[in-house]
Scaffold this active site. Structure first.
Site, PDB file in Angstrom:
ATOM      1  N   LYS A 123       0.828  -1.216   0.000  1.00  0.00           N
ATOM      2  CA  LYS A 123       0.000   0.000   0.000  1.00  0.00           C
ATOM      3  C   LYS A 123       0.861   1.264   0.000  1.00  0.00           C
ATOM      4  O   LYS A 123       0.663   2.157  -0.813  1.00  0.00           O
ATOM      5  CB  LYS A 123      -0.948  -0.033   1.213  1.00  0.00           C
ATOM      6  CG  LYS A 123      -1.957  -1.192   1.139  1.00  0.00           C
ATOM      7  CD  LYS A 123      -2.953  -1.177   2.270  1.00  0.00           C
ATOM      8  CE  LYS A 123      -2.372  -1.554   3.608  1.00  0.00           C
ATOM      9  NZ  LYS A 123      -1.864  -2.922   3.731  1.00  0.00           N
TER      10      LYS A 123
ATOM     11  N   VAL B 177      10.972   4.588   5.922  1.00  0.00           N
ATOM     12  CA  VAL B 177       9.785   5.044   6.655  1.00  0.00           C
ATOM     13  C   VAL B 177       8.952   3.793   6.980  1.00  0.00           C
ATOM     14  O   VAL B 177       7.758   3.866   7.226  1.00  0.00           O
ATOM     15  CB  VAL B 177       8.998   6.102   5.823  1.00  0.00           C
ATOM     16  CG1 VAL B 177       7.801   6.649   6.596  1.00  0.00           C
ATOM     17  CG2 VAL B 177       9.908   7.265   5.458  1.00  0.00           C
ATOM     18  N   ALA B 178       9.616   2.621   6.964  1.00  0.00           N
ATOM     19  CA  ALA B 178       8.879   1.375   7.245  1.00  0.00           C
ATOM     20  C   ALA B 178       9.136   0.938   8.682  1.00  0.00           C
ATOM     21  O   ALA B 178       8.371   1.295   9.594  1.00  0.00           O
ATOM     22  CB  ALA B 178       9.282   0.296   6.255  1.00  0.00           C
TER      23      ALA B 178
ATOM     24  N   HIS C  86       9.948   8.878  14.042  1.00  0.00           N
ATOM     25  CA  HIS C  86       8.790   8.038  13.685  1.00  0.00           C
ATOM     26  C   HIS C  86       7.534   8.912  13.467  1.00  0.00           C
ATOM     27  O   HIS C  86       6.532   8.754  14.156  1.00  0.00           O
ATOM     28  CB  HIS C  86       8.542   6.973  14.773  1.00  0.00           C
ATOM     29  CG  HIS C  86       7.743   5.805  14.271  1.00  0.00           C
ATOM     30  ND1 HIS C  86       7.907   4.521  14.752  1.00  0.00           N
ATOM     31  CD2 HIS C  86       6.760   5.695  13.338  1.00  0.00           C
ATOM     32  CE1 HIS C  86       7.071   3.698  14.144  1.00  0.00           C
ATOM     33  NE2 HIS C  86       6.357   4.406  13.279  1.00  0.00           N
ATOM     34  N   LEU C  87       7.654   9.788  12.484  1.00  0.00           N
ATOM     35  CA  LEU C  87       6.554  10.730  12.219  1.00  0.00           C
ATOM     36  C   LEU C  87       5.734  10.344  10.991  1.00  0.00           C
ATOM     37  O   LEU C  87       4.859  11.101  10.572  1.00  0.00           O
ATOM     38  CB  LEU C  87       7.124  12.143  11.999  1.00  0.00           C
ATOM     39  CG  LEU C  87       7.751  12.836  13.205  1.00  0.00           C
ATOM     40  CD1 LEU C  87       8.208  14.258  12.828  1.00  0.00           C
ATOM     41  CD2 LEU C  87       6.746  12.922  14.352  1.00  0.00           C
ATOM     42  N   GLY C  88       6.045   9.169  10.400  1.00  0.00           N
ATOM     43  CA  GLY C  88       5.392   8.793   9.143  1.00  0.00           C
ATOM     44  C   GLY C  88       3.877   8.916   9.185  1.00  0.00           C
ATOM     45  O   GLY C  88       3.244   9.355   8.225  1.00  0.00           O
ATOM     46  N   ALA C  89       3.282   8.534  10.311  1.00  0.00           N
ATOM     47  CA  ALA C  89       1.811   8.537  10.395  1.00  0.00           C
ATOM     48  C   ALA C  89       1.296   9.742  11.158  1.00  0.00           C
ATOM     49  O   ALA C  89       0.094   9.848  11.406  1.00  0.00           O
ATOM     50  CB  ALA C  89       1.350   7.261  11.088  1.00  0.00           C
TER      51      ALA C  89
ATOM     52  N   GLU D 263      13.291   2.476  19.746  1.00  0.00           N
ATOM     53  CA  GLU D 263      12.697   3.832  19.722  1.00  0.00           C
ATOM     54  C   GLU D 263      12.262   4.239  21.121  1.00  0.00           C
ATOM     55  O   GLU D 263      11.482   3.500  21.740  1.00  0.00           O
ATOM     56  CB  GLU D 263      11.495   3.837  18.757  1.00  0.00           C
ATOM     57  CG  GLU D 263      11.949   3.645  17.308  1.00  0.00           C
ATOM     58  CD  GLU D 263      10.810   3.708  16.301  1.00  0.00           C
ATOM     59  OE1 GLU D 263       9.649   3.930  16.699  1.00  0.00           O
ATOM     60  OE2 GLU D 263      11.076   3.537  15.107  1.00  0.00           O
TER      61      GLU D 263
ATOM     62  N   ASP E 277       9.536  -7.006  -5.078  1.00  0.00           N
ATOM     63  CA  ASP E 277       8.527  -7.519  -4.140  1.00  0.00           C
ATOM     64  C   ASP E 277       8.009  -8.823  -4.739  1.00  0.00           C
ATOM     65  O   ASP E 277       7.241  -8.807  -5.708  1.00  0.00           O
ATOM     66  CB  ASP E 277       7.380  -6.503  -3.980  1.00  0.00           C
ATOM     67  CG  ASP E 277       6.334  -6.953  -2.956  1.00  0.00           C
ATOM     68  OD1 ASP E 277       6.231  -8.173  -2.715  1.00  0.00           O
ATOM     69  OD2 ASP E 277       5.619  -6.089  -2.416  1.00  0.00           O
TER      70      ASP E 277
HETATM   71  N1  LIG Z   1       6.776   5.261   9.644  1.00  0.00           N
HETATM   72  C1  LIG Z   1       5.495   5.169   9.848  1.00  0.00           C
HETATM   73  O1  LIG Z   1       4.925   5.919  10.621  1.00  0.00           O
HETATM   74  C2  LIG Z   1       4.697   4.169   9.084  1.00  0.00           C
HETATM   75  C3  LIG Z   1       3.393   4.455   8.697  1.00  0.00           C
HETATM   76  C4  LIG Z   1       2.678   3.498   8.011  1.00  0.00           C
HETATM   77  C5  LIG Z   1       3.249   2.282   7.713  1.00  0.00           C
HETATM   78  N2  LIG Z   1       4.504   2.002   8.157  1.00  0.00           N
HETATM   79  C6  LIG Z   1       5.128   0.733   7.881  1.00  0.00           C
HETATM   80  O2  LIG Z   1       5.324   0.616   6.502  1.00  0.00           O
HETATM   81  C7  LIG Z   1       5.382  -0.754   6.126  1.00  0.00           C
HETATM   82  C8  LIG Z   1       4.567  -0.992   4.881  1.00  0.00           C
HETATM   83  O3  LIG Z   1       3.200  -0.755   5.138  1.00  0.00           O
HETATM   84  P1  LIG Z   1       2.092  -1.130   4.039  1.00  0.00           P
HETATM   85  O4  LIG Z   1       0.806  -0.658   4.587  1.00  0.00           O
HETATM   86  O5  LIG Z   1       2.513  -0.693   2.715  1.00  0.00           O
HETATM   87  O6  LIG Z   1       2.158  -2.713   4.107  1.00  0.00           O
HETATM   88  P2  LIG Z   1       1.657  -3.719   2.979  1.00  0.00           P
HETATM   89  O7  LIG Z   1       1.413  -4.985   3.663  1.00  0.00           O
HETATM   90  O8  LIG Z   1       0.560  -3.122   2.182  1.00  0.00           O
HETATM   91  O9  LIG Z   1       2.930  -3.877   2.028  1.00  0.00           O
HETATM   92  C9  LIG Z   1       4.077  -4.574   2.406  1.00  0.00           C
HETATM   93  C10 LIG Z   1       4.691  -5.150   1.138  1.00  0.00           C
HETATM   94  O10 LIG Z   1       5.931  -5.742   1.464  1.00  0.00           O
HETATM   95  C11 LIG Z   1       6.088  -6.884   0.637  1.00  0.00           C
HETATM   96  N3  LIG Z   1       7.073  -7.791   1.201  1.00  0.00           N
HETATM   97  C12 LIG Z   1       6.953  -8.623   2.270  1.00  0.00           C
HETATM   98  N4  LIG Z   1       8.083  -9.307   2.446  1.00  0.00           N
HETATM   99  C13 LIG Z   1       8.943  -8.895   1.485  1.00  0.00           C
HETATM  100  C14 LIG Z   1      10.269  -9.247   1.164  1.00  0.00           C
HETATM  101  N5  LIG Z   1      10.950 -10.145   1.872  1.00  0.00           N
HETATM  102  N6  LIG Z   1      10.845  -8.649   0.108  1.00  0.00           N
HETATM  103  C15 LIG Z   1      10.187  -7.726  -0.631  1.00  0.00           C
HETATM  104  N7  LIG Z   1       8.903  -7.353  -0.377  1.00  0.00           N
HETATM  105  C16 LIG Z   1       8.301  -7.935   0.684  1.00  0.00           C
HETATM  106  C17 LIG Z   1       4.700  -7.473   0.606  1.00  0.00           C
HETATM  107  O11 LIG Z   1       4.534  -8.343  -0.498  1.00  0.00           O
HETATM  108  C18 LIG Z   1       3.835  -6.234   0.504  1.00  0.00           C
HETATM  109  O12 LIG Z   1       3.531  -5.941  -0.840  1.00  0.00           O
HETATM  110  C19 LIG Z   1       4.933  -1.510   7.360  1.00  0.00           C
HETATM  111  O13 LIG Z   1       6.065  -1.990   8.057  1.00  0.00           O
HETATM  112  C20 LIG Z   1       4.268  -0.455   8.197  1.00  0.00           C
HETATM  113  O14 LIG Z   1       4.301  -0.767   9.558  1.00  0.00           O
HETATM  114  C21 LIG Z   1       5.246   2.931   8.818  1.00  0.00           C
HETATM  115  O1  LIG Z   2       2.706   1.161  11.810  1.00  0.00           O
HETATM  116  C1  LIG Z   2       2.247   2.298  11.752  1.00  0.00           C
HETATM  117  O2  LIG Z   2       1.054   2.536  11.576  1.00  0.00           O
HETATM  118  C2  LIG Z   2       3.167   3.432  11.855  1.00  0.00           C
HETATM  119  O3  LIG Z   2       4.447   3.015  12.147  1.00  0.00           O
HETATM  120  C3  LIG Z   2       2.708   4.523  12.764  1.00  0.00           C
HETATM  121  O4  LIG Z   2       3.035   4.307  14.107  1.00  0.00           O
HETATM  122  P1  LIG Z   2       2.520   5.350  15.223  1.00  0.00           P
HETATM  123  O5  LIG Z   2       1.063   5.141  15.383  1.00  0.00           O
HETATM  124  O6  LIG Z   2       3.253   5.002  16.464  1.00  0.00           O
HETATM  125  O7  LIG Z   2       2.828   6.715  14.729  1.00  0.00           O
END
Ligand SMILES: NC(=O)c1ccc[n+]([C@@H]2O[C@H](COP(=O)([O-])OP(=O)(O)OC[C@H]3O[C@@H](n4cnc5c(N)ncnc54)[C@H](O)[C@@H]3O)[C@@H](O)[C@H]2O)c1
Ligand SMILES: O=C(O)[C@H](O)COP(=O)(O)O
Length: 613
Positions: free
Chosen positions: A159, A239-240, A292-295, A270, A179
């Site tokens: 996503k 940002v993952a 960790h401000l992504g969201a 963190e 992926d």
């Molecule tokens: N920094 C933040 O505040 C923040 C905010 C939102 C999401 N996130 C993080 O971002 C990440 C992605 O979120 P998302 O909603 O897109 O998840 P998602 O599940 O929609 O997408 C993850 C993708 O990673 C792929 N994947 C899994 N294992 C893999 C591998 N070994 N090699 C390559 N690709 C692989 C999957 O096939 C999938 O398409 C999550 O870890 C989520 O926690 C962080």
């Molecule tokens: O996994 C998530 O949704 C993000 O990393 C956001 O985390 P947070 O709610 O602590 O900002």
């Protein structure tokens, strides 16, 4: 003085130990007691969690196995966000606690933050800002690069990864992604070329961004070896989740100049430990870092808060959530159809345990035997996509009378684990047979089959010469012998639902019709005049009030020739003949065991069981 039912003290309690947007919390206020307690230590959380039915967290609160163990009333852990790596989901599943998240509420925020970091790293925004604030004017040192015509490599095209590609499409970049599970049509629609391996991706990237969860296959995915294959002008983004890049390897690559810059929002620990590689990365001039401000946007926080709060309300009201991490997805209309059958199957399981496994027969089959449950759905019910709630209801019903009210909370989340742990074997079968002539659209049959366990079967004594005569005779003899040894045989309970009310229509070989509810006394007696009066008198003397009664004669179509002829059963008693009936009495209270014992005898009943539903 009685406490009014709607008083705050009677409402389920929700604990919110982190900053969650008030938009969702307002929804909770109407029916729940909402306790916002920011800054709790792990010890304080452990201490107060037993009071709570629901816990809403973000990424900071560690919902450990110990917290879940202490949380005796907890039904749901809601993650106001995506990642559930701070929740011990396996421990929650085992305890039947639903874990929900908000899988799409903050995607846009995370993707925009990725693009922000990409631009900040490209144009030295962090370093330039710090230098200016320190009173310097370093235009020559802070020359950046453009995004135009550069290649952005995306690891994890889910996503967030896809949204990054869509948002960055205005920069005239080339997108490639690695992926193995990506949807090729979605990739093509976002102009992303999928590459088969990480090795194919890394050397091409001018910018690299990771958007995978932190799992075994992604932990340390970009380390020294991988960074060494990248261009020295490449800039990397995270940002993952902290840990997808090896922080020490990245720090070394930045110091050696084999990687040109990094934009980092997430860290292995963190907040990062002092003197750790993460802390050194944050302080590095080529790094733009955010905590960790992504969201962390107003919009994303509103979205995730409303999403998870609605789910908490549903779960506490006995409904299913939209996005459970550890429960099957069931369509709301299917769940509505299933609900009365869930109640029926749970009652059928409970009746089985109380009547046959621990009831008048007085004992469970023992270690040499095992019971296999065939649960057959006939009619319209057989058309549903899922029957998982019925499976869970059976396990709950079978175990309820053994575990008691304080026992494990068996539900959709943990039913399979608990059935496995306790050796409960269930075969679910569907039959699309037309049940129109029965006057109801679906019915359910529970058949409990007794058989020797594999080890006991190997050890059982050889069959007698008579038994050896023929396989069928031998099988029948084995069954009789097993019944003799255990006091149990195959048992069948059948039921249906009419006007949303569950009914039991068959108990063993007896045909009946009653609502399985409240305190029941189930007596087996000779089908002769005077038995009802006799039992009624005895119960009257014990001050037991009969609220309803159903008589269950033997269903002639269900019994064999020998029984029809009224022969004695092989275990010596005058049992289970065609001249017997069941008397099912709904009574106002639990009937004492001495009153039950007083009913049994020549004058009265053959055996009697108290069943509480
Ligand atoms: N920094 C933040 O505040 C923040 C905010 C939102 C999401 N996130 C993080 O971002 C990440 C992605 O979120 P998302 O909603 O897109 O998840 P998602 O599940 O929609 O997408 C993850 C993708 O990673 C792929 N994947 C899994 N294992 C893999 C591998 N070994 N090699 C390559 N690709 C692989 C999957 O096939 C999938 O398409 C999550 O870890 C989520 O926690 C962080
Ligand atoms: O996994 C998530 O949704 C993000 O990393 C956001 O985390 P947070 O709610 O602590 O900002």
């Amino acid at each position: 003085m009685p406490v009014p039912l709607d008083s705050a003290s009677n409402r389920p309690k929700v604990l919110i130990p982190e900053k969650v947007s008030p938009d969702g919390l307002q929804l909770l206020q109407a029916s729940l007691d909402v306790h916002e307690r920011k800054g709790l230590s792990p010890e304080q959380l452990l201490e107060i969690i037993p009071e709570y039915e629901a816990l809403i967290v973000r990424s900071e609160t560690k919902v450990t196995a110990a917290v879940l163990e202490a949380a005796k009333k907890l039904k749901v852990v809601a993650r106001a966000g995506v990642g559930v790596d701070n929740v011990d989901v396996a421990a929650a599943t085992k305890r039947g606690i639903i874990v929900v998240n908000s899988p799409s509420g903050n995607i846009n925020a995370a993707a925009e933050h990725t693009v922000a970091l990409m631009m900040a790293v490209a144009r030295n925004i962090g370093d330039g800002c710090a230098s200016l604030k320190a009173g310097k004017w370093e235009r020559g040192r802070l020359v950046g690069v453009e995004l135009k015509s550069k290649t952005l490599g995306i690891i994890g095209l889910g996503k967030v990864g896809l949204t990054v590609a869509r948002l960055a499409s205005g920069f005239d970049m080339t997108f490639i992604a690695y992926d193995p599970y990506a949807n090729p049509s979605l990739a093509a629609a976002a102009s992303v070329a999928l590459v088969p391996t990480l090795e194919d991706l890394l050397p091409q990237c001018d910018f690299l961004t990771i958007h995978t969860p932190l799992i075994a296959s992604t932990k340390g995915m970009i380390g020294t070896k991988e960074l060494a294959t990248m261009k020295p002008t490449a800039r990397v983004l995270n940002v993952a989740r902290g840990g997808t890049y090896d922080e020490t390897a990245l720090l070394t690559a930045l110091e050696l100049g084999t990687i040109a810059g990094a934009g980092i929002d997430v860290f292995t620990s963190e907040p990062p430990e002092p003197d750790s590689s993460a802390t050194k990365l944050i302080q590095h001039p080529k790094v733009v870092a955010t905590p960790h401000l992504g969201a962390s946007t107003v919009e994303a926080q509103e979205n995730v808060s409303i999403d998870v709060c609605e789910q908490v309300i549903s779960i506490l009201a006995g409904q299913l959530p939209r996005s459970a991490v550890n429960a099957p997805l069931i369509l709301p209309e299917e769940y509505r159809t299933l609900r009365p059958f869930v109640e029926l199957v749970e009652k059928m399981g409970s009746v089985y345990t109380q009547l046959y496994a621990t009831g008048a027969k007085g004992h469970a089959p023992g270690k040499n035997f095992r019971t296999t449950f065939d649960l057959t759905y006939e009619g319209a019910l057989a058309e549903l996509n899922t029957t998982k709630p019925l499976f869970a209801a059976l396990v709950k019903g079978l175990l309820g009378p053994i575990l008691g009210p304080e026992g494990i909370n068996v539900n959709l989340v943990n039913a399979e684990i608990i059935a496995k742990e306790r050796g409960i074997l269930v075969n679910e079968q569907r039959s699309r047979e037309n049940v129109d002539e029965k006057g109801y659209s679906s019915f359910i049959t529970l058949k409990a089959r007794l058989s020797r366990s594999a080890s006991a079967a190997r050890e059982q004594p050889p069959l007698s010469p008579m038994e050896e005569k023929g396989q069928r005779v031998a099988m029948a003899s084995r069954t009789k012998r097993d019944e003799r040894e255990t006091g149990l045989g195959d048992q069948v309970i059948q039921g249906y639902v009419s006007a949303n009310t569950p009914y039991i229509s068959r108990l063993g070989r007896f045909s009946t019709n009653f609502i399985p509810h409240g305190n029941l006394l189930i007596c087996r007696n000779f089908d002769r005049a005077g038995k009802i009066g006799y039992v009624g008198n005895k119960l009257g003397e014990a001050n037991v009030n009969i609220k309803f009664m159903a008589v269950a004669p033997v269903d002639e179509s269900l019994i064999g020739e020998d029984v029809r002829a009224g022969k004695e059963s092989e275990n010596g008693g005058v049992h289970e003949g065609a001249n017997e009936a069941l008397m099912i009495l709904g009574v106002n209270k639990l009937v004492d065991s001495d009153v039950v014992a007083g009913l049994i005898g020549d004058e009265g009943v053959l055996d009697a069981s108290v069943v509480t539903l």
